[in-house]
Enzyme design. Structure first.
Site, short mmCIF file in Angstrom:
data_model
loop_
_atom_site.label_atom_id
_atom_site.label_comp_id
_atom_site.label_asym_id
_atom_site.label_seq_id
_atom_site.Cartn_x
_atom_site.Cartn_y
_atom_site.Cartn_z
N HIS A 92 4.05 53.96 -23.93
CA HIS A 92 4.96 54.06 -25.09
C HIS A 92 4.93 55.49 -25.64
O HIS A 92 3.87 56.12 -25.67
CB HIS A 92 4.53 53.06 -26.17
CG HIS A 92 5.57 52.89 -27.23
ND1 HIS A 92 5.78 53.83 -28.22
CD2 HIS A 92 6.50 51.92 -27.43
CE1 HIS A 92 6.79 53.43 -28.99
NE2 HIS A 92 7.24 52.28 -28.53
N GLU A 159 13.44 54.00 -23.75
CA GLU A 159 13.38 54.19 -25.21
C GLU A 159 13.53 55.68 -25.52
O GLU A 159 12.53 56.43 -25.50
CB GLU A 159 12.04 53.70 -25.76
CG GLU A 159 11.77 52.24 -25.56
CD GLU A 159 10.81 51.71 -26.63
OE1 GLU A 159 11.25 50.93 -27.47
OE2 GLU A 159 9.63 52.10 -26.63
#
Ligand code: 13P
Length: 238
Positions: A92, A159
């Site tokens: 992430h 993302e």
């Protein structure tokens, strides 16, 4: 089948009331078309697990690259497995921002593989990379580093860092370009596809448009997943 992953990040959620509110606002019949993966803070994993609800799959936000031992504050793949964690986010951008490299992502992937925990590989470029016109190269590099090993993620979550937490999702053309880069890349490695998720300011307002993009199979949701009513709206509209 569509996929929704809730990333609760470092937020405390009262899971029982979150769940009650979610179920009140979501038609259970729809569960057959959607898989929901909840990624709470690691201290909350046991609570969701103990609750034994079939509709929610359990995910972790991160895993240690180490096997076990003196690594204060970290959580091993073995501990996650013992809590019945089925999925784990990997790479992430908020963890990469704290110093995670493509190399550590690979070490973590190996730990997850040993415990047969499915990987959700997160990739995405910064505003600066986007402005310099280097997105293609940047995403390929993140993917290349992962796929040159033999790890296969269950999902790739695209993302864009510039859309995370801003309230403004990337526009459909921009998402399409990235999906194109990712799917072409995957085709070079596999004779099957890997589902792509989009993450970055997903809400009940934009979910329909985002999942209508060819190649997008679901979303990874941060802020909007904290509010169970809003998350139920997203799940209803997906
Ligand atoms: P937001 O939905 O808050 O933009 O967060 C996206 C994200 O980082 C999910 O992993």
């Amino acid at each position: 089948m569509k996929y929704l992953v809730a990333n609760w990040k470092m937020n405390q959620i009262d899971f029982i009331s979150w769940q009650d509110e979610f179920l009140k606002n979501f038609d259970n019949a729809n569960f057959k078309d959607i898989k929901i993966i909840l990624c709470p803070n690691s201290t909350e994993l046991a609570k969701i697990n103990d609750n034994k609800i079939d509709e929610f799959l359990l995910g972790a936000q991160d895993v240690s690259r180490h096997l076990d031992g003196p690594f204060t504050g970290q959580i091993s793949a073995k501990i996650l497995k013992n809590k019945n964690v089925q999925f784990c986010l990997l790479g992430h951008s908020e963890i990469r921002a704290e110093g995670e490299t493509n190399e550590t992502v690979l070490q973590k992937a190996a730990r997850l593989d040993t415990e047969q925990i499915e990987k959700i590989l997160c990739i995405g470029e910064s505003q600066k990379v986007l402005e310099k016109g280097e997105r293609n190269e940047f995403l390929k590099n993140q993917l290349e580093s992962f796929f040159k090993s033999n790890h296969k993620p269950a999902f790739i979550a695209y993302e864009p860092i510039w859309a995370i937490g801003t309230g403004i999702a990337a526009n459909t053309d921009s998402i399409k370009d990235s999906v194109d880069i990712i799917s072409k890349f995957i085709k070079n490695y596999f004779d099957f596809s890997i589902p792509i998720l989009y993450g970055g300011s997903v809400s009940s307002e934009n979910i329909k448009e985002i999942v209508s993009i060819t190649g997008i199979e679901g979303c990874l949701v941060g802020n909007a997943s904290l509010d169970s009513k809003e998350f139920a709206n997203i799940a209803t509209k997906i």
